[in-house]
Design a protein around this motif. Structure first.
Motif, mmCIF file in Angstrom:
data_model
loop_
_atom_site.group_PDB
_atom_site.id
_atom_site.type_symbol
_atom_site.label_atom_id
_atom_site.label_comp_id
_atom_site.label_asym_id
_atom_site.label_seq_id
_atom_site.Cartn_x
_atom_site.Cartn_y
_atom_site.Cartn_z
ATOM 1 N N ILE A 139 -2.933 -18.311 -9.538
ATOM 2 C CA ILE A 139 -1.871 -17.750 -8.758
ATOM 3 C C ILE A 139 -0.791 -17.320 -9.728
ATOM 4 O O ILE A 139 -0.061 -18.349 -10.358
ATOM 5 N N ASN A 140 -0.325 -16.074 -9.878
ATOM 6 C CA ASN A 140 0.721 -15.549 -10.738
ATOM 7 C C ASN A 140 0.354 -16.030 -12.191
ATOM 8 O O ASN A 140 -0.658 -16.173 -12.659
ATOM 9 N N ALA A 141 1.479 -16.691 -12.597
ATOM 10 C CA ALA A 141 1.351 -17.351 -14.303
ATOM 11 C C ALA A 141 0.946 -18.684 -14.139
ATOM 12 O O ALA A 141 0.973 -19.356 -15.199
ATOM 13 N N LEU A 142 0.739 -19.342 -12.868
ATOM 14 C CA LEU A 142 0.458 -20.728 -12.799
ATOM 15 C C LEU A 142 -1.129 -21.185 -13.359
ATOM 16 O O LEU A 142 -1.661 -20.277 -13.640
ATOM 17 N N SER A 198 0.810 -1.110 0.045
ATOM 18 C CA SER A 198 -0.064 0.018 0.042
ATOM 19 C C SER A 198 1.010 1.161 -0.051
ATOM 20 O O SER A 198 0.691 2.081 0.874
ATOM 21 N N LEU A 199 1.989 1.328 -0.875
ATOM 22 C CA LEU A 199 2.635 2.659 -0.861
ATOM 23 C C LEU A 199 1.707 3.558 -1.613
ATOM 24 O O LEU A 199 1.094 3.352 -2.399
ATOM 25 N N LYS A 200 1.792 4.755 -0.874
ATOM 26 C CA LYS A 200 0.821 5.900 -1.445
ATOM 27 C C LYS A 200 1.420 6.493 -2.687
ATOM 28 O O LYS A 200 2.379 6.048 -3.111
ATOM 29 N N LYS A 201 1.036 7.496 -3.102
ATOM 30 C CA LYS A 201 1.202 8.007 -4.627
ATOM 31 C C LYS A 201 2.618 8.567 -4.382
ATOM 32 O O LYS A 201 3.280 8.876 -3.451
ATOM 33 N N SER A 202 3.411 8.224 -5.710
ATOM 34 C CA SER A 202 4.914 8.473 -5.811
ATOM 35 C C SER A 202 5.285 9.976 -5.619
ATOM 36 O O SER A 202 4.196 10.828 -6.027
ATOM 37 N N GLU A 203 6.537 10.131 -5.339
ATOM 38 C CA GLU A 203 6.848 11.801 -5.363
ATOM 39 C C GLU A 203 6.523 12.442 -6.638
ATOM 40 O O GLU A 203 6.033 13.641 -6.681
ATOM 41 N N ALA A 223 7.443 -19.819 -1.477
ATOM 42 C CA ALA A 223 8.476 -19.087 -2.437
ATOM 43 C C ALA A 223 8.476 -17.589 -1.978
ATOM 44 O O ALA A 223 7.329 -17.110 -1.611
ATOM 45 N N GLU A 224 9.558 -17.018 -1.931
ATOM 46 C CA GLU A 224 9.436 -15.664 -1.340
ATOM 47 C C GLU A 224 9.149 -14.612 -2.736
ATOM 48 O O GLU A 224 9.662 -15.082 -3.775
ATOM 49 N N GLY A 225 8.314 -13.797 -2.491
ATOM 50 C CA GLY A 225 8.013 -13.096 -3.493
ATOM 51 C C GLY A 225 6.369 -12.402 -3.385
ATOM 52 O O GLY A 225 5.589 -12.704 -2.483
ATOM 53 N N VAL A 226 5.873 -11.882 -4.672
ATOM 54 C CA VAL A 226 4.666 -11.104 -4.661
ATOM 55 C C VAL A 226 3.807 -12.162 -5.195
ATOM 56 O O VAL A 226 4.183 -12.853 -6.221
ATOM 57 N N TYR A 227 2.783 -12.267 -4.587
ATOM 58 C CA TYR A 227 1.639 -13.290 -5.200
ATOM 59 C C TYR A 227 0.592 -12.479 -5.822
ATOM 60 O O TYR A 227 -0.249 -11.852 -5.040
ATOM 61 N N ALA A 228 0.304 -12.469 -6.930
ATOM 62 C CA ALA A 228 -1.185 -11.893 -7.422
ATOM 63 C C ALA A 228 -2.129 -13.174 -7.628
ATOM 64 O O ALA A 228 -1.927 -14.203 -8.412
ATOM 65 N N VAL A 229 -3.263 -13.114 -6.884
ATOM 66 C CA VAL A 229 -4.331 -14.177 -6.838
ATOM 67 C C VAL A 229 -5.571 -13.608 -7.353
ATOM 68 O O VAL A 229 -6.083 -12.582 -7.066
ATOM 69 N N LYS A 230 -6.106 -14.322 -8.371
ATOM 70 C CA LYS A 230 -7.314 -14.104 -8.827
ATOM 71 C C LYS A 230 -8.173 -15.108 -8.761
ATOM 72 O O LYS A 230 -7.926 -16.406 -8.757
ATOM 73 N N VAL A 231 -9.558 -14.758 -8.233
ATOM 74 C CA VAL A 231 -10.531 -15.753 -7.922
ATOM 75 C C VAL A 231 -11.817 -15.327 -8.829
ATOM 76 O O VAL A 231 -12.188 -13.947 -8.792
ATOM 77 N N TYR A 232 -12.433 -16.030 -9.602
ATOM 78 C CA TYR A 232 -13.428 -15.823 -10.603
ATOM 79 C C TYR A 232 -14.438 -16.736 -10.554
ATOM 80 O O TYR A 232 -14.105 -18.262 -10.602
ATOM 81 N N THR A 233 -15.882 -16.434 -11.047
ATOM 82 C CA THR A 233 -16.873 -17.441 -11.144
ATOM 83 C C THR A 233 -17.043 -17.582 -12.400
ATOM 84 O O THR A 233 -16.690 -16.949 -13.440
ATOM 85 N N GLY A 234 -17.832 -18.678 -12.997
ATOM 86 C CA GLY A 234 -17.914 -19.022 -14.240
ATOM 87 C C GLY A 234 -19.348 -19.317 -14.509
ATOM 88 O O GLY A 234 -19.647 -20.483 -15.198
ATOM 89 N N LEU A 235 -20.247 -18.732 -14.077
ATOM 90 C CA LEU A 235 -21.736 -18.989 -14.287
ATOM 91 C C LEU A 235 -22.430 -19.035 -15.696
ATOM 92 O O LEU A 235 -21.969 -17.893 -16.270
ATOM 93 N N SER A 247 -3.178 -9.244 -3.901
ATOM 94 C CA SER A 247 -1.808 -9.332 -4.026
ATOM 95 C C SER A 247 -1.273 -9.347 -2.738
ATOM 96 O O SER A 247 -1.946 -8.442 -1.788
ATOM 97 N N PHE A 248 -0.222 -10.041 -2.443
ATOM 98 C CA PHE A 248 0.399 -9.786 -0.989
ATOM 99 C C PHE A 248 1.764 -10.476 -1.318
ATOM 100 O O PHE A 248 2.126 -11.103 -2.078
ATOM 101 N N TYR A 249 2.827 -10.009 -0.241
ATOM 102 C CA TYR A 249 4.156 -10.211 -0.315
ATOM 103 C C TYR A 249 4.240 -11.529 0.617
ATOM 104 O O TYR A 249 3.924 -11.468 1.834
ATOM 105 N N ASN A 250 4.933 -12.781 0.446
ATOM 106 C CA ASN A 250 5.314 -13.754 1.401
ATOM 107 C C ASN A 250 6.627 -13.482 1.587
ATOM 108 O O ASN A 250 7.680 -13.768 0.141
ATOM 109 N N GLY A 251 7.298 -13.297 2.528
ATOM 110 C CA GLY A 251 8.781 -13.240 2.873
ATOM 111 C C GLY A 251 9.200 -14.679 3.429
ATOM 112 O O GLY A 251 8.412 -15.176 4.228
ATOM 113 N N VAL A 252 10.401 -14.723 3.271
ATOM 114 C CA VAL A 252 11.160 -16.023 4.051
ATOM 115 C C VAL A 252 12.020 -15.444 4.967
ATOM 116 O O VAL A 252 13.105 -14.508 4.408
ATOM 117 N N SER A 253 12.068 -15.636 6.066
ATOM 118 C CA SER A 253 12.816 -15.078 7.119
ATOM 119 C C SER A 253 14.404 -15.123 6.841
ATOM 120 O O SER A 253 14.578 -16.309 6.411
#
Length: 546
Positions: A233-236, A24-29, A265-277, A291-297
């Motif tokens: 999930i991402n390009a899977l 959630s980084l706000k608008k850039s400078e 795995a560490e990185g950003v995950y873009a998750v899309k969920v959709y219906t198909g009625l 989207s969210f970031y999963n870190g590996v400590s």
């Protein structure tokens, strides 16, 4: 049959912990500078969203039609104008509410987008002045009502056209235009809408195989079952399963996919969920994205942590959060930075800003001492400073009370970068987050705090591993036609070279003194050298030209 799916995408783990922190980084400078008439960057944001009418019309009546607008773009382009042109047979009369509130944390000068005078078949909100839109792109769904008169004899499902204009935060960008369907009462309607909401129960550290679930509610007039729902999930490849539950009108169900998602795995995950009625009448509102970031400590006992805020991967590791009631959040500055091409900045036009930057998860060992170094700055004519804390979660509440390892220090408003440091010795081993809290010191002149080049590393004696300003790591010549010299400070140094998108191109061990790095076989362009030397990590931008 009219199905309006309230699909709140959430991911559940067997050991669910704190809420996932969505970037959630706000608008850039560069965006802020564009607003203020200063020189800015060239990155363009664009408005995007879904608009639906949730009320069927009845011919020969004056009635309220209910609408829902959801902004789906994630680049913080805000909307400052919405226009709906109704078809013949449906005439707008009024709207009982100004539906679009401003962002309490970043209100800008315009505030809410107010209702304009109705002209013929057109109703609109906002002034379209391209200045700080009040329709905020944060996943909020804005419900609003329009009172209309339906002409006698009007029949069929009727289209209404709309225009949604962004506030042009980084320069000219096209409006979103589209058509929505206003359904006739009694019509057979298939429509599944998905939108974000509900609790997020992911952690943002050390995730693994997790369940994925979706909530669906039947707001239609007929019973439905046996329709497909998918996630990607991402390009899977997409995972598609069937909702077998029988949903009578008004019923809802939480469907948990039998196939888990792999978030290890560490990185950003873009998750899309959709219906198909089958027969869905409004395809534009069937999909939700999160989207969210999963870190590996990182174990700081063996591995230093460095974040130069240069690559997209480094930015994704950081979580930002304004304290409640403040007026600003952190953003990316491509205008002012200590090194490289960008840094973080916090600004507030008049009120006192107060906001955090949190690192990814880091592992510490009881009794060991870790040093935190960072660069900070405040521009001339502004005020502000920074403190550093440690906590169990990457949130203001997670920063353990009384555990400031660096008390608040005000920056001098001389537009120069200052290197600060703090030591931390944990009493217990475990996973922690480091929090950098930027704050203003007074209202009126405005807050301005900047942060760049975070380094955290183990040191056994206070003072060891700290680089003297006269003995910094250096890289020369820069630019170079292929041969770079890296000056290291000890015999156990290393260098890693990354391209502009964060891919590692080479790595090499270094000895104390000057070392040659040959990049003659690489393409011309900008690269980043990540040098680990004398216990500290330094990131520098270099240019390869031939």
């Amino acid at each position: 049959m009219y199905i309006l799916g309230l699909a709140s995408m959430f991911v559940l783990g067997a050991t669910a912990q704190n809420r996932v922190q969505v970037k959630s980084l706000k608008k850039s400078e560069s965006s802020v500078n564009a607003k203020l008439g200063n020189n800015g960057g060239s990155s363009i944001s664009q408005i995007a969203g879904n608009l639906v009418c949730t009320t069927p019309y009845v011919a020969g009546t004056t009635m309220d039609l209910n609408f829902e607008l959801t902004l789906t773009n994630t680049d913080f382009e805000y909307g400052d104008y919405l226009e709906i042109t109704f078809p013949a047979g449906i005439t707008p009369n009024s709207s009982p509410n100004d539906p679009f509130a401003s962002d309490a944390a970043d209100p800008g000068p315009d505030g809410p987008e107010a209702l304009n005078p109705i002209v013929g078949q057109v109703i609109s909100w906002g002034n379209n002045d391209d200045n700080w839109g009040g329709i905020v792109a944060d996943g909020t769904t804005y419900p609003f009502t329009v009172n209309v008169t339906i002409a006698p004899g009007t029949t069929g499902n009727l289209p209404a056209n709309y225009v949604l204009s962004g506030d042009q935060y980084t320069g000219p960008a096209p409006d979103q235009t589209g058509s929505i369907t206003i359904f006739e009462a009694g019509a057979s309607i298939d429509d599944v809408q998905a939108f974000l909401g509900g609790a997020q129960t992911l952690t943002n550290c050390n995730n693994g195989m997790l369940d994925v679930a979706v909530r669906i509610k039947n707001l239609g007039t007929t019973t439905v079952s046996g329709f497909p729902v998918s996630y990607k999930i991402n390009a899977l490849p997409a995972v598609t399963e069937t909702v077998s539950a029988t949903l009578a009108p008004g019923d809802s169900t939480d469907y948990i996919f039998t196939a888990q998602g792999d978030f290890s795995a560490e990185g950003v995950y873009a998750v899309k969920v959709y219906t198909g009625l089958v027969g869905d009448a409004v395809n534009s509102n069937d999909t939700i994205n999160q989207s969210f970031y999963n870190g590996v400590s990182v174990d700081l006992s063996t591995t230093p942590y460095a974040n130069g805020i240069e690559t997209s991967a480094e930015v994704a590791q950081l979580t930002v959060a304004a304290n409640p009631g403040t007026v600003a959040n952190w953003g990316l500055s491509t205008v002012t930075f200590q090194s490289g091409v960008q840094a973080l900045f916090l600004t507030g036009s008049s009120a006192i800003a107060d906001s955090w930057v949190f690192t990814k998860c880091l592992d510490v060992t009881a009794g060991e001492t870790y040093r935190v170094t960072y660069w900070t700055r405040t521009n001339t004519g502004f005020n502000g400073g920074m403190s550093v804390s440690v906590g169990a979660t990457n949130s203001a509440a997670g920063m353990t009370a009384g555990t400031e390892i660096k008390a608040f220090t005000a920056n001098t408003a001389d537009a120069t970068w200052r290197k600060d440091s703090a030591d931390y010795t944990p009493s217990a081993s475990g996973t922690v987050y480091f929090g950098f809290r930027g704050q203003g010191t007074a209202a009126g002149s405005g807050t301005n705090v900047r942060l760049d080049n975070i380094n955290i590393f183990k040191t056994t004696t206070v003072g060891v591993s700290e680089l003297a300003t006269s003995n910094e790591v250096s890289i020369f010549p820069n630019p170079s036609t292929g041969i770079f010299t890296v000056k290291a400070l000890d015999n156990n140094s290393t260098v890693e070279v990354y391209n502009i998108v964060g891919e590692r191109m080479l790595s090499s061990k270094l000895v104390n003194g000057n070392n040659t790095i040959n990049m003659s076989n690489m393409s011309v362009g900008t690269y980043f050298f990540k040098v680990t030397s004398n216990g500290e990590v330094t990131t520098k931008k270099v240019v390869l030209s031939k």
